[in-house]
Design a protein around this motif. Sequence first.
Motif, PDB file in Angstrom:
ATOM      1  N   PRO A  61     -20.770 -39.939 -41.423  1.00 38.01           N
ATOM      2  CA  PRO A  61     -21.198 -41.328 -41.609  1.00 38.01           C
ATOM      3  C   PRO A  61     -21.127 -41.783 -43.059  1.00 38.01           C
ATOM      4  O   PRO A  61     -21.006 -42.968 -43.338  1.00 38.01           O
ATOM      5  CB  PRO A  61     -22.639 -41.355 -41.079  1.00 38.01           C
ATOM      6  N   ASN A  62     -21.185 -40.852 -43.998  1.00 41.98           N
ATOM      7  CA  ASN A  62     -21.098 -41.214 -45.409  1.00 41.98           C
ATOM      8  C   ASN A  62     -19.688 -41.628 -45.819  1.00 41.98           C
ATOM      9  O   ASN A  62     -19.497 -42.210 -46.883  1.00 41.98           O
ATOM     10  CB  ASN A  62     -21.572 -40.058 -46.288  1.00 41.98           C
ATOM     11  N   LYS A  63     -18.711 -41.312 -44.988  1.00 45.76           N
ATOM     12  CA  LYS A  63     -17.329 -41.709 -45.269  1.00 45.76           C
ATOM     13  C   LYS A  63     -16.948 -42.996 -44.544  1.00 45.76           C
ATOM     14  O   LYS A  63     -15.839 -43.485 -44.681  1.00 45.76           O
ATOM     15  CB  LYS A  63     -16.361 -40.590 -44.859  1.00 45.76           C
ATOM     16  N   LEU A  64     -17.887 -43.506 -43.750  1.00 43.81           N
ATOM     17  CA  LEU A  64     -17.621 -44.737 -43.003  1.00 43.81           C
ATOM     18  C   LEU A  64     -17.983 -45.948 -43.843  1.00 43.81           C
ATOM     19  O   LEU A  64     -19.046 -46.014 -44.446  1.00 43.81           O
ATOM     20  CB  LEU A  64     -18.447 -44.782 -41.716  1.00 43.81           C
ATOM     21  N   TYR A  65     -17.093 -46.894 -43.859  1.00 41.08           N
ATOM     22  CA  TYR A  65     -17.385 -48.163 -44.498  1.00 41.08           C
ATOM     23  C   TYR A  65     -16.515 -49.219 -43.836  1.00 41.08           C
ATOM     24  O   TYR A  65     -15.298 -49.080 -43.786  1.00 41.08           O
ATOM     25  CB  TYR A  65     -17.102 -48.149 -45.993  1.00 41.08           C
ATOM     26  N   ASN A  66     -17.154 -50.222 -43.331  1.00 46.60           N
ATOM     27  CA  ASN A  66     -16.403 -51.320 -42.746  1.00 46.60           C
ATOM     28  C   ASN A  66     -17.053 -52.600 -43.239  1.00 46.60           C
ATOM     29  O   ASN A  66     -18.157 -52.935 -42.836  1.00 46.60           O
ATOM     30  CB  ASN A  66     -16.422 -51.251 -41.219  1.00 46.60           C
ATOM     31  N   LYS A  67     -16.381 -53.284 -44.133  1.00 49.43           N
ATOM     32  CA  LYS A  67     -16.964 -54.460 -44.778  1.00 49.43           C
ATOM     33  C   LYS A  67     -17.234 -55.611 -43.810  1.00 49.43           C
ATOM     34  O   LYS A  67     -17.942 -56.541 -44.144  1.00 49.43           O
ATOM     35  CB  LYS A  67     -16.086 -54.922 -45.924  1.00 49.43           C
ATOM     36  N   ARG A  68     -16.670 -55.526 -42.594  1.00 52.01           N
ATOM     37  CA  ARG A  68     -16.900 -56.604 -41.631  1.00 52.01           C
ATOM     38  C   ARG A  68     -18.236 -56.467 -40.919  1.00 52.01           C
ATOM     39  O   ARG A  68     -18.684 -57.381 -40.259  1.00 52.01           O
ATOM     40  CB  ARG A  68     -15.773 -56.631 -40.601  1.00 52.01           C
ATOM     41  N   VAL A  69     -18.879 -55.327 -41.015  1.00 56.02           N
ATOM     42  CA  VAL A  69     -20.138 -55.099 -40.315  1.00 56.02           C
ATOM     43  C   VAL A  69     -21.295 -55.282 -41.298  1.00 56.02           C
ATOM     44  O   VAL A  69     -21.317 -54.675 -42.359  1.00 56.02           O
ATOM     45  CB  VAL A  69     -20.178 -53.682 -39.698  1.00 56.02           C
ATOM     46  N   LYS A  70     -22.264 -56.123 -40.928  1.00 52.85           N
ATOM     47  CA  LYS A  70     -23.378 -56.427 -41.823  1.00 52.85           C
ATOM     48  C   LYS A  70     -24.355 -55.270 -41.986  1.00 52.85           C
ATOM     49  O   LYS A  70     -24.904 -55.052 -43.048  1.00 52.85           O
ATOM     50  CB  LYS A  70     -24.162 -57.620 -41.296  1.00 52.85           C
ATOM     51  N   TYR A  71     -24.593 -54.539 -40.905  1.00 56.43           N
ATOM     52  CA  TYR A  71     -25.683 -53.575 -40.914  1.00 56.43           C
ATOM     53  C   TYR A  71     -25.161 -52.149 -40.929  1.00 56.43           C
ATOM     54  O   TYR A  71     -24.411 -51.742 -40.056  1.00 56.43           O
ATOM     55  CB  TYR A  71     -26.582 -53.799 -39.688  1.00 56.43           C
ATOM     56  N   LYS A  72     -25.593 -51.380 -41.924  1.00 50.43           N
ATOM     57  CA  LYS A  72     -25.127 -49.998 -42.085  1.00 50.43           C
ATOM     58  C   LYS A  72     -25.424 -49.143 -40.863  1.00 50.43           C
ATOM     59  O   LYS A  72     -24.648 -48.280 -40.507  1.00 50.43           O
ATOM     60  CB  LYS A  72     -25.753 -49.367 -43.319  1.00 50.43           C
ATOM     61  N   SER A  73     -26.556 -49.372 -40.204  1.00 46.88           N
ATOM     62  CA  SER A  73     -26.885 -48.550 -39.030  1.00 46.88           C
ATOM     63  C   SER A  73     -25.827 -48.719 -37.944  1.00 46.88           C
ATOM     64  O   SER A  73     -25.492 -47.771 -37.244  1.00 46.88           O
ATOM     65  CB  SER A  73     -28.272 -48.890 -38.491  1.00 46.88           C
ATOM     66  N   SER A  74     -25.281 -49.912 -37.801  1.00 40.56           N
ATOM     67  CA  SER A  74     -24.218 -50.139 -36.821  1.00 40.56           C
ATOM     68  C   SER A  74     -22.961 -49.380 -37.194  1.00 40.56           C
ATOM     69  O   SER A  74     -22.275 -48.844 -36.344  1.00 40.56           O
ATOM     70  CB  SER A  74     -23.895 -51.630 -36.719  1.00 40.56           C
ATOM     71  N   VAL A  75     -22.653 -49.346 -38.476  1.00 41.47           N
ATOM     72  CA  VAL A  75     -21.467 -48.627 -38.953  1.00 41.47           C
ATOM     73  C   VAL A  75     -21.612 -47.146 -38.642  1.00 41.47           C
ATOM     74  O   VAL A  75     -20.691 -46.510 -38.139  1.00 41.47           O
ATOM     75  CB  VAL A  75     -21.250 -48.843 -40.471  1.00 41.47           C
ATOM     76  N   LYS A  76     -22.781 -46.591 -38.896  1.00 41.51           N
ATOM     77  CA  LYS A  76     -22.992 -45.161 -38.680  1.00 41.51           C
ATOM     78  C   LYS A  76     -22.997 -44.793 -37.201  1.00 41.51           C
ATOM     79  O   LYS A  76     -22.657 -43.682 -36.845  1.00 41.51           O
ATOM     80  CB  LYS A  76     -24.279 -44.712 -39.369  1.00 41.51           C
ATOM     81  N   ARG A  77     -23.361 -45.702 -36.330  1.00 45.64           N
ATOM     82  CA  ARG A  77     -23.385 -45.429 -34.890  1.00 45.64           C
ATOM     83  C   ARG A  77     -22.044 -45.740 -34.226  1.00 45.64           C
ATOM     84  O   ARG A  77     -21.806 -45.359 -33.090  1.00 45.64           O
ATOM     85  CB  ARG A  77     -24.485 -46.261 -34.200  1.00 45.64           C
ATOM     86  N   TYR A  78     -21.157 -46.424 -34.925  1.00 45.05           N
ATOM     87  CA  TYR A  78     -19.895 -46.862 -34.341  1.00 45.05           C
ATOM     88  C   TYR A  78     -19.090 -45.725 -33.696  1.00 45.05           C
ATOM     89  O   TYR A  78     -18.594 -45.888 -32.581  1.00 45.05           O
ATOM     90  CB  TYR A  78     -19.052 -47.598 -35.390  1.00 45.05           C
ATOM     91  N   PRO A  79     -18.949 -44.556 -34.336  1.00 46.04           N
ATOM     92  CA  PRO A  79     -18.193 -43.472 -33.682  1.00 46.04           C
ATOM     93  C   PRO A  79     -18.784 -43.072 -32.325  1.00 46.04           C
ATOM     94  O   PRO A  79     -18.046 -42.749 -31.403  1.00 46.04           O
ATOM     95  CB  PRO A  79     -18.270 -42.322 -34.674  1.00 46.04           C
ATOM     96  N   VAL A  80     -20.096 -43.111 -32.212  1.00 45.23           N
ATOM     97  CA  VAL A  80     -20.743 -42.783 -30.939  1.00 45.23           C
ATOM     98  C   VAL A  80     -20.388 -43.847 -29.905  1.00 45.23           C
ATOM     99  O   VAL A  80     -20.081 -43.533 -28.757  1.00 45.23           O
ATOM    100  CB  VAL A  80     -22.275 -42.666 -31.099  1.00 45.23           C
ATOM    101  N   TYR A  81     -20.410 -45.109 -30.317  1.00 42.76           N
ATOM    102  CA  TYR A  81     -20.053 -46.189 -29.395  1.00 42.76           C
ATOM    103  C   TYR A  81     -18.613 -46.039 -28.906  1.00 42.76           C
ATOM    104  O   TYR A  81     -18.324 -46.252 -27.736  1.00 42.76           O
ATOM    105  CB  TYR A  81     -20.224 -47.558 -30.063  1.00 42.76           C
ATOM    106  N   VAL A  82     -17.713 -45.675 -29.811  1.00 42.59           N
ATOM    107  CA  VAL A  82     -16.308 -45.502 -29.421  1.00 42.59           C
ATOM    108  C   VAL A  82     -16.181 -44.309 -28.481  1.00 42.59           C
ATOM    109  O   VAL A  82     -15.544 -44.391 -27.435  1.00 42.59           O
ATOM    110  CB  VAL A  82     -15.403 -45.304 -30.654  1.00 42.59           C
ATOM    111  N   HIS A  83     -16.794 -43.190 -28.851  1.00 42.36           N
ATOM    112  CA  HIS A  83     -16.670 -41.962 -28.058  1.00 42.36           C
ATOM    113  C   HIS A  83     -17.311 -42.102 -26.682  1.00 42.36           C
ATOM    114  O   HIS A  83     -16.709 -41.734 -25.672  1.00 42.36           O
ATOM    115  CB  HIS A  83     -17.285 -40.786 -28.818  1.00 42.36           C
ATOM    116  N   GLU A  84     -18.513 -42.618 -26.636  1.00 42.96           N
ATOM    117  CA  GLU A  84     -19.274 -42.681 -25.387  1.00 42.96           C
ATOM    118  C   GLU A  84     -19.068 -43.982 -24.615  1.00 42.96           C
ATOM    119  O   GLU A  84     -19.353 -44.041 -23.432  1.00 42.96           O
ATOM    120  CB  GLU A  84     -20.765 -42.496 -25.674  1.00 42.96           C
ATOM    121  N   GLY A  85     -18.618 -45.037 -25.305  1.00 40.34           N
ATOM    122  CA  GLY A  85     -18.455 -46.337 -24.674  1.00 40.34           C
ATOM    123  C   GLY A  85     -19.749 -47.131 -24.717  1.00 40.34           C
ATOM    124  O   GLY A  85     -20.808 -46.622 -25.056  1.00 40.34           O
TER     125      GLY A  85
END
Length: 120
Positions: A61-85
């Motif tokens: 999660p420390n290597k994740l950065y997406n300037k389009r997302v306002k909230y860091k918690s969403s960025v860090k959870r994004y891989p889980v959302y992609v993997h699990e749906g």
Amino acid sequence: MKIDIKSINKKLVVFAQRVAKEAKLYIQERAYDTGDMMRAVTVGELKETPTGCEIEVFVDPNKLYNKRVKYKSSVKRYPVYVHEGTSKMDARPFFSLSFEKVKPDFKDIMPKIKVENGSD
């Protein structure tokens, strides 16, 4: 029968590296937008434990950065959302499929490998 632990450990590291490589390819083919998540796939250090050794393949999660997302918690959870749906997005289980693809090449160490889902 003598078990060569160093040989098994070396194979485990190679196995983890192959799973990471396949995961990156899967992400690139099916879940690629910015390349951020693909670059964040990481192989951890081999660690000795009381029951053997372990190595982790994960999205750092420390290597994740997406300037389009306002909230860091969403960025860090994004891989889980992609993997699990999610309720609005089908699962794209890049680690699970990568593991299954690489597994046949490592039949000799597979009985010794325990897989844990660390998405929690």
